[in-house]
Scaffold this active site. Structure first.
Site, PDB file in Angstrom:
ATOM      1  N   GLU A  93       0.281   7.640 -10.316  1.00  0.00           N
ATOM      2  CA  GLU A  93       0.279   7.610 -11.782  1.00  0.00           C
ATOM      3  C   GLU A  93      -1.125   7.205 -12.252  1.00  0.00           C
ATOM      4  OE1 GLU A  93       2.828   5.489 -15.392  1.00  0.00           O
ATOM      5  OE2 GLU A  93       2.558   4.432 -13.482  1.00  0.00           O
TER       6      GLU A  93
ATOM      7  N   LYS B  68       7.650  10.763 -18.532  1.00  0.00           N
ATOM      8  CA  LYS B  68       8.111   9.406 -18.233  1.00  0.00           C
ATOM      9  C   LYS B  68       8.976   8.887 -19.366  1.00  0.00           C
ATOM     10  CE  LYS B  68       6.321   4.838 -16.842  1.00  0.00           C
ATOM     11  NZ  LYS B  68       5.082   4.061 -16.629  1.00  0.00           N
TER      12      LYS B  68
ATOM     13  N   CYS C  28       6.878   5.128 -11.938  1.00  0.00           N
ATOM     14  CA  CYS C  28       6.637   3.690 -12.060  1.00  0.00           C
ATOM     15  C   CYS C  28       7.818   2.894 -12.621  1.00  0.00           C
ATOM     16  CB  CYS C  28       5.369   3.454 -12.881  1.00  0.00           C
ATOM     17  SG  CYS C  28       4.584   1.847 -12.552  1.00  0.00           S
TER      18      CYS C  28
END
Length: 501
Positions: free
Chosen positions: A80, A179, A212
């Site tokens: 990321e 995300k 993440c």
């Protein structure tokens, strides 16, 4: 400089001849990248300057991709923020963004770069995949125009998304993931309205992808595994290690074990921000990992994995995480509990005062039981058993139930829960369990020097105990059963309080 690491048990890394149809195994690669960061600016740079910076990072990633491909890798995951970093406002990141189409458009940017406007980064990533016959996973920024008819449209007239892309071995865009659970500091990006449950099929299994902070979530992390039944998860992350319970390698490997899937985790590398820790994890074992707080170098890791682990006879059975703990009575003790903080959460602790013992500590509905034997009780080190049952509210909101045995920073009990790096006390036997109200519990065992304990020294029993099995003395830094109670979460981890709908 690109360093690569091949575990001995994954040494069958001769070039694979891709046969028509399904592959029983595949070679996975992850690259921990020391990102070249832009200068912090108050105003946006020209897009030509932004592209120059991104190309510098892709130059490094290109070397990793080529090295992985030469060693037979079928897929490589990069981190990321790996192409432009994270030092941005909403305005200053804009020159780094591209319009990323939905994969259903059937597009190979390397062959048709102008089809969707100015897309030099997608073109280069596509060509990297195509020219090296490897799936490439990268994290970049997507921009989508909107107007006043959309009541959620930002004032600047477009959405900005933290986005993972996957290009297959022919260079075709096969996955795009926005995300869903942004971390609190990600002010440069927008929350997508709905969660994407992104999966795609390959000759070597079905893959899911998220980013993440998503790993803490039910949606999409649990959904793609439990409901969509992926075999492997691709996981770009920019994770800063927060001891004692939220260090990347222990948490990610525990997640793969508990969720019973392969996890390919690529972290950024920045020691000043405690960012390191990448690896390739399976339901049964940690295949390879990298943790380095000493250098500023990138690291390539490869390992051979089972393509469809659910079908394997060695695939672990589901654990009933509270079975043992609910079957035993609480261990009685005359000593008083005390309170301590771990990452803004107030734990109830009890001190381990003898070299051998049985302790129970409770908070709300969670009781944690520990049986243990030390080689000796040292006077210069203190250990405590802790329990937490509550809503975590710092940098996101999510409900936790945690049982942990940890070394305190000093012999002062007020330091229990503070970060600590080394331990000299050895545990010959241990068994940790808890009365969890969730089936999602992630077991961690970290030794002195923040090293993972080898699987031969411990096991997770089907009745929910994290316990020793070799008799070898282990210098335990922290062991934990980290439970997530999703039904008590807010609707989205990065936003306000509420219930899952």
């Amino acid at each position: 400089m690109i360093a690569s690491y091949l575990p001995k048990y994954g040494a069958v890394l001769t070039l694979f001849v891709l046969s028509v149809g399904a592959l029983d195994t595949f070679i996975a690669a992850v690259y921990e990248h020391a990102v070249i960061l832009p200068n912090r600016t108050e105003t946006p740079v020209p897009k030509e300057e932004a592209l120059l910076l991104m190309n510098k990072n892709i130059d490094v990633l290109e070397k990793a991709v080529k090295l992985a491909a030469r060693q037979g890798a079928h897929i490589i995951v990069t981190p990321e923020d790996g192409i432009y970093g994270w030092v941005f406002t909403r305005e200053t990141i804009y020159p780094y963004l591209e319009d990323i189409p939905h994969p259903e458009v059937n597009w190979i940017p390397c062959k048709d770069p102008q089809r969707f406007g100015y897309t030099p980064v997608q073109e280069r990533l596509s060509c990297l995949a195509k020219d090296n016959s490897i799936y490439v996973v990268a994290n970049i920024g997507d921009k989508k125009p909107c107007n006043a008819s959309d009541t959620n449209c930002p004032p600047d007239g477009h959405y900005q998304y933290n986005t993972n892309v996957v290009f297959d071995s022919e260079g075709k865009l096969v996955a795009r993931y926005h995300k869903y659970n942004l971390f609190a500091p990600e002010i440069q990006f927008d929350f997508p309205k709905d969660s994407d449950h992104v999966t795609f099929d390959t000759p070597f299994g079905k893959f899911g992808i998220f980013t993440c902070f998503d790993i803490f979530s039910h949606d999409p992390a649990v959904v793609v595994v439990d409901e969509l039944q992926v075999d492997s998860v691709l996981y770009p992350t920019a994770w800063y290690n927060t001891l004692p319970l939220l260090s990347a390698v222990p948490f990610h490997s525990a997640w793969a074990r508990a969720m019973r899937v392969n996890l390919l985790a690529a972290n950024t590398h920045n020691t000043s921000m405690h960012m390191t820790g990448s690896g390739i994890y399976t339901p049964e074992a940690v295949k390879v990992y990298h943790y380095d707080m000493e250098t500023e170098s990138g690291q390539l890791m490869l390992s051979e994995l089972k393509s469809r682990p659910r079908r394997e006879p060695t695939h672990p059975a589901a654990v009933d995480w509270s079975a043992y703990a609910r079957s035993v009575k609480a261990f009685s003790s005359e000593q008083s509990d005390f309170m301590g903080m771990i990452y803004f959460d107030e734990f109830t602790f009890t001190e381990l005062q003898t070299s051998t013992g049985n302790y129970t500590v409770c908070q709300k509905d969670l009781c944690c039981h520990l049986t243990y034997k030390m080689s000796e009780k040292r006077s210069d080190e203190v250990y405590a058993l802790g329990a937490f049952d509550g809503l975590h509210t710092a940098e996101g909101q999510y409900y936790l139930q945690i049982c942990t045995l940890l070394k305190c920073q000093t012999t002062d009990l007020r330091t229990c829960g503070e970060p600590v790096g080394s331990a000299f006390t050895s545990f010959e036997e241990f068994s940790l369990s808890g009365t969890f109200g969730t089936s999602y519990v992630f077991p961690q065992l970290i030794l002195s020097g923040s090293q993972l304990a080898p699987e031969r020294h411990y096991e997770v029993s089907n009745d929910g105990r994290l316990k020793s099995r070799s008799g070898a003395p282990l210098p335990v830094l922290v062991m934990a059963l980290y439970g997530r109670v999703f039904e008590k979460d807010p609707p989205r981890l990065g936003q306000g309080p509420g219930k899952l709908q």
